[in-house]
Design a protein around this motif. Structure first.
Motif, mmCIF file in Angstrom:
data_model
loop_
_atom_site.group_PDB
_atom_site.id
_atom_site.type_symbol
_atom_site.label_atom_id
_atom_site.label_comp_id
_atom_site.label_asym_id
_atom_site.label_seq_id
_atom_site.Cartn_x
_atom_site.Cartn_y
_atom_site.Cartn_z
ATOM 1 N N THR A 261 -7.401 8.557 12.042
ATOM 2 C CA THR A 261 -8.446 7.932 12.855
ATOM 3 C C THR A 261 -9.332 9.011 13.481
ATOM 4 O O THR A 261 -8.978 10.203 13.474
ATOM 5 C CB THR A 261 -7.838 7.081 13.989
ATOM 6 N N LEU A 262 -10.452 8.571 14.076
ATOM 7 C CA LEU A 262 -11.388 9.523 14.681
ATOM 8 C C LEU A 262 -10.730 10.299 15.814
ATOM 9 O O LEU A 262 -11.130 11.414 16.132
ATOM 10 C CB LEU A 262 -12.617 8.766 15.203
ATOM 11 N N ASP A 263 -9.681 9.695 16.449
ATOM 12 C CA ASP A 263 -8.987 10.414 17.529
ATOM 13 C C ASP A 263 -7.607 10.920 17.100
ATOM 14 O O ASP A 263 -6.717 11.110 17.922
ATOM 15 C CB ASP A 263 -8.902 9.548 18.805
ATOM 16 N N GLY A 264 -7.428 11.097 15.773
ATOM 17 C CA GLY A 264 -6.276 11.879 15.317
ATOM 18 C C GLY A 264 -4.972 11.158 15.026
ATOM 19 O O GLY A 264 -3.930 11.801 14.878
ATOM 20 N N LYS A 265 -4.969 9.838 14.907
ATOM 21 C CA LYS A 265 -3.722 9.129 14.548
ATOM 22 C C LYS A 265 -3.661 8.995 13.021
ATOM 23 O O LYS A 265 -4.595 8.489 12.398
ATOM 24 C CB LYS A 265 -3.745 7.738 15.203
ATOM 25 N N GLU A 266 -2.574 9.470 12.418
ATOM 26 C CA GLU A 266 -2.505 9.473 10.964
ATOM 27 C C GLU A 266 -1.511 8.431 10.436
ATOM 28 O O GLU A 266 -0.460 8.203 11.034
ATOM 29 C CB GLU A 266 -2.103 10.864 10.461
ATOM 30 N N VAL A 267 -1.875 7.815 9.316
ATOM 31 C CA VAL A 267 -0.998 6.834 8.657
ATOM 32 C C VAL A 267 -0.821 7.287 7.214
ATOM 33 O O VAL A 267 -1.746 7.843 6.623
ATOM 34 C CB VAL A 267 -1.645 5.421 8.671
ATOM 35 N N GLU A 268 0.377 7.064 6.660
ATOM 36 C CA GLU A 268 0.595 7.419 5.248
ATOM 37 C C GLU A 268 0.113 6.274 4.366
ATOM 38 O O GLU A 268 0.514 5.117 4.583
ATOM 39 C CB GLU A 268 2.097 7.588 4.973
ATOM 40 N N LEU A 269 -0.733 6.563 3.400
ATOM 41 C CA LEU A 269 -1.152 5.534 2.447
ATOM 42 C C LEU A 269 -0.513 5.843 1.093
ATOM 43 O O LEU A 269 -0.781 6.889 0.486
ATOM 44 C CB LEU A 269 -2.672 5.484 2.313
ATOM 45 N N VAL A 270 0.354 4.944 0.676
ATOM 46 C CA VAL A 270 1.156 5.185 -0.526
ATOM 47 C C VAL A 270 1.007 4.008 -1.478
ATOM 48 O O VAL A 270 0.334 3.029 -1.167
ATOM 49 C CB VAL A 270 2.633 5.433 -0.138
ATOM 50 N N ALA A 271 1.660 4.124 -2.654
ATOM 51 C CA ALA A 271 1.375 3.139 -3.709
ATOM 52 C C ALA A 271 2.554 2.238 -4.041
ATOM 53 O O ALA A 271 3.709 2.635 -3.927
ATOM 54 C CB ALA A 271 0.947 3.880 -4.967
ATOM 55 N N ASN A 272 2.212 1.025 -4.479
ATOM 56 C CA ASN A 272 3.190 0.126 -5.097
ATOM 57 C C ASN A 272 3.108 0.374 -6.596
ATOM 58 O O ASN A 272 2.014 0.333 -7.172
ATOM 59 C CB ASN A 272 2.836 -1.344 -4.844
ATOM 60 N N ILE A 273 4.250 0.603 -7.226
ATOM 61 C CA ILE A 273 4.213 0.931 -8.660
ATOM 62 C C ILE A 273 5.272 0.138 -9.439
ATOM 63 O O ILE A 273 6.202 -0.413 -8.857
ATOM 64 C CB ILE A 273 4.460 2.443 -8.903
ATOM 65 N N GLY A 274 5.097 0.141 -10.774
ATOM 66 C CA GLY A 274 6.089 -0.496 -11.638
ATOM 67 C C GLY A 274 6.624 0.472 -12.676
ATOM 68 O O GLY A 274 7.505 0.138 -13.449
#
Ligand code: PEP
Ligand code: MG
Length: 573
Positions: A261-274
């Protein structure tokens, strides 16, 4: 003016191309065919079976080399249908009646397809199309018909597209897919999804309005299809396509940037796979920082028997290695133990006919009773953990006892590996999907035992609201912003965080950018989605402050109407 037909857009994006109709009619060729003696026809049919099996083998090897496991799996199942001795017997019987090898082949596979169609089991019913496909493939060989050359990009259309059509075409040649049937579990759709090919399903009889070679514009978001568009109509889409290309270029720039985020909060974005190939594409093309859901049942599909520990190990190891190659983020690979049953039956695991498969013998309920299936899978995952960071996740858990029983299996699997002298990772995290209301309600207790939660909203929404996730008639009620659902999600995330555990989400809700910001405000650590959705969610997160997201969440939690919540969040985007 173009003729317009409409279906359900299932994979977003605008596609422009000429129609390639799947499902060639061979009647005319068969009528003109000059058969020899019955003995000669039988010999011809037998030779054709051998030749077609060999051709399939070549395609399977080539797909495997390219890491295209789904395609290889489908053709492998077809090869088995070609080599089935029962089929060569019934072809000979048909030749005794009709005297023509190609007609006998079509009739023999058609008869078996019809038997499949009458079966209760959705999986088997779905295989009727494979049977007909295989029959046609052999008949075409006998008739000397070659597949048409593909010029430029095509939009593949058919009532129920034969899986080998999609599997057999180079993916970069397919601009779009149109299906007459409404199935979202069709093989054609599964393949299209992992490759982000714009797709519309459920156009019904509308398919009859399209002819081979017709120029078509397809909108995979709205489900609209324009057949033979005028120059003006084309021009109006040119603008949309240009925007789509610009967006793609912008998203490509985002690929290696964090979801912060603009004020530095990070989230992991990961994948759904088969499959491991999906993991590779997710990391390389979409900037996934790992895998939040490996639907391991895909490793079990397209096979005639349970895959061996060694075969499973190879698949999981490859996925773990792809995750370990990330340059940013955790690189964790969360492998869900098989979620068989419900909408994902398997021919070799007998579940029996159930009144309510979604409330029946499925997922962890099967695993806990079938040590013979569960142990090889757990051992394969533990061994794969050596090559990076793996996590084990159990589906459909409803109470602490189930989790503890499943965890005991993990300990047993480790013991067996020690005895067998096989290397494994001792630090593999063990968590659960929170996809039943019971698990969400009991989250404070479960959080004491698990290493993590991953919220499966696809099922959590349907079970909480008593709304079938696949029923189009009541889909207006299926809303992940329903306040009852939001409360269960918030409770789950807070319970995990309170115990120092992490919570993620791997249901479709995670791919909704408007949902992502409130989930982040609730304290979610990881959002897992089909890889092509990652850039959209990242964009939203990078353009808001965490403080603002929390304000929005407070407002949302005061609202009582899910539809209004959805509209409110849409106005902020
Ligand atoms: C879910 O239920 O949200 C989920 C991710 O699992 P599946 O869609 O495979 O049931
Ligand atoms: Mg589920």
């Amino acid at each position: 003016m173009a003729e317009k037909i409409k279906g359900k857009g299932v994979i977003a994006g605008i596609a422009v191309g000429n129609i390639l109709l799947a499902g060639q009619n061979l009647d005319g060729y068969i009528a003109k065919y000059q058969p020899g003696t019955k003995a000669a026809e039988k010999k011809k049919a037998a030779d054709a079976l051998v030749a077609v099996a060999e051709n399939l083998k070549k395609s399977i090897d080539s797909f495997n080399e390219q890491g295209l496991k789904e395609q290889a799996g489908i053709l492998e199942a077809h090869r088995m249908m070609v080599e089935d001795p029962a089929m060569s017997g019934s072809i000979d019987e048909q030749i005794d009646t009709s005297g023509s090898a190609p007609k006998a082949v079509i009739d023999a596979y058609e008869a078996t397809a019809q038997v499949f169609e009458t079966m209760e089991d959705e999986y088997f019913r779905g295989r009727a199309v494979d049977m007909r496909d295989v029959g046609k493939r052999i008949a075409k060989y006998l008739l000397g018909i070659k597949d048409p050359e593909i010029v430029g990009k095509v939009i593949v259309a058919g009532k129920d597209i034969e899986p080998s059509v999609i599997a057999g075409l180079p993916t970069d040649k397919i601009a779009g897919v149109i299906l007459g049937v409404g199935s979202t579990t069709a093989h054609a759709v599964i393949i299209a999804k992992t490759r982000a090919i714009p797709t519309v399903v459920g156009v019904g009889d509308g398919i009859a309005q399209i002819a081979n070679g017709d120029p078509v514009i397809l909108d995979g978001e709205t489900g609209e299809i324009l057949i033979r568009p005028s120059d003006e109509e084309r021009a109006s889409y040119d603008e949309k396509i240009k925007k789509q290309e610009e967006l793609k270029a912008h998203y490509a720039e985002l690929k290696d940037k964090p979801a912060i985020t603009l004020d530095g909060k990070e989230v992991e974005l990961v994948a759904n796979i088969g499959s491991p190939a999906d993991a590779d594409a997710a990391v390389k093309n979409f900037g996934a920082t790992g895998v939040g859901l490996f639907r391991s049942e895909f490793v079990f599909m397209g096979k005639t028997d349970v895959p061996k520990e060694e075969d499973q190990f190879k698949e999981y190891k490859a996925a773990v290695e792809h995750c370990a190659s990330v340059t940013h983020g955790e690189g964790l690979c969360v492998i869900r133990t098989m979620d068989i049953g419900g909408d994902k039956p398997l021919p070799y695991i007998q579940v029996g006919v159930e009144e309510n498969p979604f409330l029946g013998y499925r997922a962890i309920r099967i695993s806990l009773q079938r040590r013979d299936l569960f142990m090889p899978q757990l051992k394969a995952i533990l061994r794969a953990g050596v090559y990076g960071k793996a996590a084990i996740m159990f589906p459909m858990v409803i109470n602490v006892q189930e989790f503890l029983a499943a965890k005991k299996f993990v300990e047993d699997a480790k013991m067996e590996l020690v005895h067998e002298g096989k290397e494994f990772a001792d630090n593999v995290q063990v968590g659960i999907m929170v996809e039943t209301p019971a698990a969400a309600v009991m989250a404070p207790a479960l959080a004491k035992y698990v290493d993590f939660f991953s919220i499966g909203t696809n099922d959590l929404v349907q079970y909480t609201l008593a709304v079938d996730r696949g029923n189009a008639q009541i889909s207006y009620l299926y809303n992940h912003f329903n306040p009852a659902v939001l409360r269960l999600i918030k409770r789950t995330i807070e319970s995990a965080n309170k115990e120092g555990k992490w919570a993620g989400m791997c249901g479709e809700m995670a791919s909704d950018p408007n949902a992502a910001i409130i989930l982040m405000a609730m304290g979610i650590k990881e959002l897992s989605m089909s890889a092509p959705s990652i850039p959209r969610v990242k964009e939203r997160i990078r353009n808001i402050t965490f403080t603002k997201a929390k304000e929005i969440l407070d407002k949302v939690m005061e609202m009582e109407d899910g539809d209004k919540i959805k509209d409110y969040l849409a106005t902020l985007a």
